[in-house]
Design an enzyme around this catalytic site. Structure first.
Site, mmCIF file in Angstrom:
data_model
loop_
_atom_site.group_PDB
_atom_site.id
_atom_site.type_symbol
_atom_site.label_atom_id
_atom_site.label_comp_id
_atom_site.label_asym_id
_atom_site.label_seq_id
_atom_site.Cartn_x
_atom_site.Cartn_y
_atom_site.Cartn_z
ATOM 1 N N GLU A 1 -5.321 1.742 1.986
ATOM 2 C CA GLU A 1 -5.172 0.299 2.860
ATOM 3 C C GLU A 1 -5.600 0.776 4.379
ATOM 4 O O GLU A 1 -6.246 -0.052 4.916
ATOM 5 C CB GLU A 1 -3.896 0.026 2.683
ATOM 6 C CG GLU A 1 -3.769 -1.650 3.685
ATOM 7 C CD GLU A 1 -3.257 -1.514 4.856
ATOM 8 O OE1 GLU A 1 -3.229 -2.339 5.762
ATOM 9 O OE2 GLU A 1 -3.190 -0.344 5.315
ATOM 10 N N GLU A 2 -5.122 1.950 4.801
ATOM 11 C CA GLU A 2 -5.099 2.218 6.147
ATOM 12 C C GLU A 2 -6.585 2.657 6.553
ATOM 13 O O GLU A 2 -6.714 2.371 7.801
ATOM 14 C CB GLU A 2 -4.217 3.553 6.713
ATOM 15 C CG GLU A 2 -2.830 3.064 6.256
ATOM 16 C CD GLU A 2 -1.961 2.467 7.366
ATOM 17 O OE1 GLU A 2 -2.536 1.920 8.173
ATOM 18 O OE2 GLU A 2 -0.775 2.334 7.243
ATOM 19 N N ASP B 1 4.139 -5.379 3.338
ATOM 20 C CA ASP B 1 3.602 -4.143 3.893
ATOM 21 C C ASP B 1 4.631 -4.056 5.240
ATOM 22 O O ASP B 1 4.363 -4.960 6.094
ATOM 23 C CB ASP B 1 2.246 -4.204 4.426
ATOM 24 C CG ASP B 1 1.733 -3.119 5.155
ATOM 25 O OD1 ASP B 1 2.441 -2.106 5.515
ATOM 26 O OD2 ASP B 1 0.365 -3.292 5.386
ATOM 27 N N HIS C 1 0.760 -1.138 0.031
ATOM 28 C CA HIS C 1 0.012 -0.283 0.039
ATOM 29 C C HIS C 1 0.867 1.099 -0.118
ATOM 30 O O HIS C 1 1.840 1.342 0.623
ATOM 31 C CB HIS C 1 -1.020 -0.230 1.223
ATOM 32 C CG HIS C 1 -0.410 0.058 2.270
ATOM 33 N ND1 HIS C 1 -0.245 1.320 3.172
ATOM 34 C CD2 HIS C 1 0.126 -0.824 3.456
ATOM 35 C CE1 HIS C 1 0.407 1.151 4.493
ATOM 36 N NE2 HIS C 1 0.484 -0.069 4.365
ATOM 37 N N HIS D 1 1.898 4.438 12.158
ATOM 38 C CA HIS D 1 0.862 5.260 12.309
ATOM 39 C C HIS D 1 1.041 6.281 13.071
ATOM 40 O O HIS D 1 0.325 6.924 13.994
ATOM 41 C CB HIS D 1 -0.473 4.333 12.863
ATOM 42 C CG HIS D 1 -0.441 3.051 12.127
ATOM 43 N ND1 HIS D 1 -1.249 2.067 12.775
ATOM 44 C CD2 HIS D 1 -0.325 2.907 10.697
ATOM 45 C CE1 HIS D 1 -1.264 1.089 11.773
ATOM 46 N NE2 HIS D 1 -0.842 1.653 10.579
ATOM 47 N N ASP E 1 6.153 1.902 7.062
ATOM 48 C CA ASP E 1 4.561 1.564 6.802
ATOM 49 C C ASP E 1 4.018 2.437 6.028
ATOM 50 O O ASP E 1 3.271 3.606 6.343
ATOM 51 C CB ASP E 1 3.803 1.481 8.182
ATOM 52 C CG ASP E 1 2.228 0.883 7.996
ATOM 53 O OD1 ASP E 1 1.890 0.542 6.784
ATOM 54 O OD2 ASP E 1 1.338 1.092 8.734
HETATM 55 N N1 BES Z 1 1.153 -2.030 8.126
HETATM 56 C C1 BES Z 1 -0.152 -2.224 9.033
HETATM 57 C C2 BES Z 1 -0.660 -3.831 9.314
HETATM 58 C C3 BES Z 1 0.423 -4.393 10.170
HETATM 59 C C4 BES Z 1 0.375 -3.631 11.512
HETATM 60 C C5 BES Z 1 0.559 -5.725 10.360
HETATM 61 C C6 BES Z 1 1.300 -4.322 12.404
HETATM 62 C C7 BES Z 1 1.555 -6.180 11.323
HETATM 63 C C8 BES Z 1 1.843 -5.682 12.464
HETATM 64 C C9 BES Z 1 -1.402 -1.988 7.723
HETATM 65 O O1 BES Z 1 -0.955 -0.769 7.282
HETATM 66 C C10 BES Z 1 -2.439 -1.606 9.064
HETATM 67 O O2 BES Z 1 -2.534 -0.687 9.884
HETATM 68 N N2 BES Z 1 -3.404 -2.326 8.680
HETATM 69 C C11 BES Z 1 -4.916 -1.938 9.384
HETATM 70 C C12 BES Z 1 -5.890 -2.909 9.005
HETATM 71 C C13 BES Z 1 -7.259 -2.523 9.018
HETATM 72 C C14 BES Z 1 -7.315 -0.933 8.446
HETATM 73 C C15 BES Z 1 -8.180 -3.102 8.132
HETATM 74 C C16 BES Z 1 -4.676 -2.354 11.046
HETATM 75 O O3 BES Z 1 -3.619 -3.158 11.311
HETATM 76 O O4 BES Z 1 -5.452 -2.035 11.775
HETATM 77 ZN ZN ZN Z 2 0.786 -0.901 6.280
#
Ligand code: BES
Ligand code: ZN
Length: 438
Positions: A276-277, A304, A222, A381, A242
């Site tokens: 994606e976020e 990611d 993403h 984040h 990220d």
């Molecule tokens: N990169 C993250 C996902 C992630 C974070 C994977 C920490 C493993 C460890 C991704 O960008 C993200 O924040 N995804 C969201 C998904 C949601 C919006 C469906 C999340 O994890 O909250």
């Molecule tokens: Zn991510």
């Protein structure tokens, strides 16, 4: 301690849910106290129902349905933030669940988990049998390129938020970079995939296949970023790990393929997903369009977060919301071509990145991650997600470039390629430009 990113995320998810209700829900469901449908891991559900349980209008939460370790339940909207905090404390998940606009949407997620092979046709067979192509790709990779791309993406734009002008500009920047790599290859296209309800497009580069053009191999990550204060268009969300790191990883594999003049047998697509976020929105729109059009997707690999080494092992193969045969393929690729890299398996507990969007459509998807879940970079984040958190080096990300390059080289070829029947001299590019003969 709870991180700011989560409260901000819940604000976004709640806003999305509210807008989905406003658009899609029948009038009877529009009442604000009717709750929000979420899907989450069964372990997370147990946490919410134990101790001092989260209630729904005074009653314990009910598992309305379950499949493959995932539970659908309905919660009050006002509890979303508290639920996120509980799950973050217990599992280090940020959000840790998916919010849905209706029960039907939540049920659709479970239905796809129950019957993942909805796509018609013969399931793909993954074989590790193209050493010449893999070695050619590995010989072309350049670790210096990756850090440059991460720096550019994380410092040129204040943020890459899905609904702000800078988020759209970041997508254009990636498109232009990929276009420059494709110069001299009229067969290669680089396109923006527009999303009707937000400003940021996704970016898709296509290298058409020679003998199996209808089968599509995808490598993606993403391109958006998020952090606290996202209502302000100028808020800072560098998103270096990220996910500038994932985009830089995808970009370097694409650069190497084109620098070699590679003409794969299967069609290869490189993707930078928007939004994606805020709920896998870009990838969900793309995957659903592919399913509607009946596109035959051979494999999807998601990148990611690739830059921060948080575990003893180099690579984490995520086992939930992914395809087991494809995961095995990646593990075999690691053992065969990259024996210096160690790997483990790990799970997010929810559809934590864009691989989930492909899985929901019945396509085989995998996700290789920088660390075991929970040992990953905790500055994501936030304004602190800069190159400093990983020592301003792409050493870890380069491992994922090698893995992704080997994956593309293996997946893009089927059976014996006569071009390489007599072996391939690394460093010679001429063989790649020959027309493939059956
Ligand atoms: N990169 C993250 C996902 C992630 C974070 C994977 C920490 C493993 C460890 C991704 O960008 C993200 O924040 N995804 C969201 C998904 C949601 C919006 C469906 C999340 O994890 O909250
Ligand atoms: Zn991510």
């Amino acid at each position: 301690m709870r991180r700011a990113c989560c409260s901000d995320r819940i604000g976004v998810l709640a806003a999305l849910v509210i807008s989905w209700f406003a658009v899609a829900a029948p009038p009877a469901l529009a009442a604000s106290d009717d709750g929000v449908w979420i899907t989450l891991g069964a372990d997370a559900f147990e946490t919410l129902t134990a101790g001092s349980p989260v209630l729904f209008h005074g009653h314990p939460l009910e598992a309305a349905d379950r499949a493959d370790g995932v539970v659908a339940t309905r919660v009050e909207a006002k509890d979303l933030e508290r639920i996120s905090a509980r799950l973050h404390d217990a599992f280090e998940r940020c959000a840790g669940f998916m919010a849905h606009g209706s029960r039907a949407e939540a049920e659709a997620v479970l239905a796809r988990l129950r019957a993942p092979a909805e796509v018609e046709g013969t399931p793909p067979v993954y074989a590790v049998d193209h050493p010449a192509e893999v070695q050619a790709m590995l010989g072309e990779l350049d670790a210096n390129q990756i850090l440059g791309t991460i720096h550019s993406l994380s410092t040129t734009f204040n943020n890459r938020y899905y609904n702000h002008p800078s988020g759209a500009n970041a997508a254009t920047w990636i498109r232009n970079l990929w276009l420059a790599y494709a110069a001299g290859r009229p067969d290669v296209t680089v396109e923006l995939f527009d999303h009707p309800s937000f400003a940021q497009p996704s970016v898709v580069m296509t290298i058409p296949g020679t003998t199996l053009p209808d089968q599509v191999v995808i490598l993606g990550g993403h391109l958006d970023s998020i952090a606290s204060g996202s209502s302000n268009p100028d808020f800072s969300a560098p998103g270096a790990d990220d996910n500038a790191s994932g985009i830089a990883t995808v970009t370097e594999v694409a650069r190497a393929m084109l620098a070699l003049g590679l003409e794969p047998q299967r069609t290869v697509k490189f993707m930078g997903y928007a939004a994606e976020e805020v709920g896998l929105r870009g990838s969900q729109e793309i995957a659903s369009a592919y399913a509607t059009d009946g596109v035959d997707v051979f494999s999807v690999l998601q990148l990611d977060m690739t830059a921060f080494q948080g575990s003893t092992e180099d690579v984490s193969v995520i086992t939930d919301f992914t395809s087991a045969p494809l995961n095995t393929f990646l593990e075999e690729i690691l053992d065969t071509y990259l024996p210096d890299l160690s790997w483990s398996t790990s799970a997010c507990g929810y559809a934590c990145s864009d691989h989930g969007a492909w899985t929901f459509q019945g396509y085989p998807a995998a996700f290789t991650f920088e660390a075991r879940f929970g040992q990953h970079n905790h500055q994501i984040h936030s304004t602190g997600d800069t190159v400093t958190t990983f020592g301003d080096t792409a050493a870890h990300a380069f491992k994922f470039v090698r893995l992704a390059a080997a994956y593309v080289a293996e997946a893009a070829y089927d059976g014996l390629n006569p071009l390489f029947a007599d072996g391939f001299e690394t460093g010679s590019t001429s063989a790649w430009t020959l027309t493939f003969e059956e």
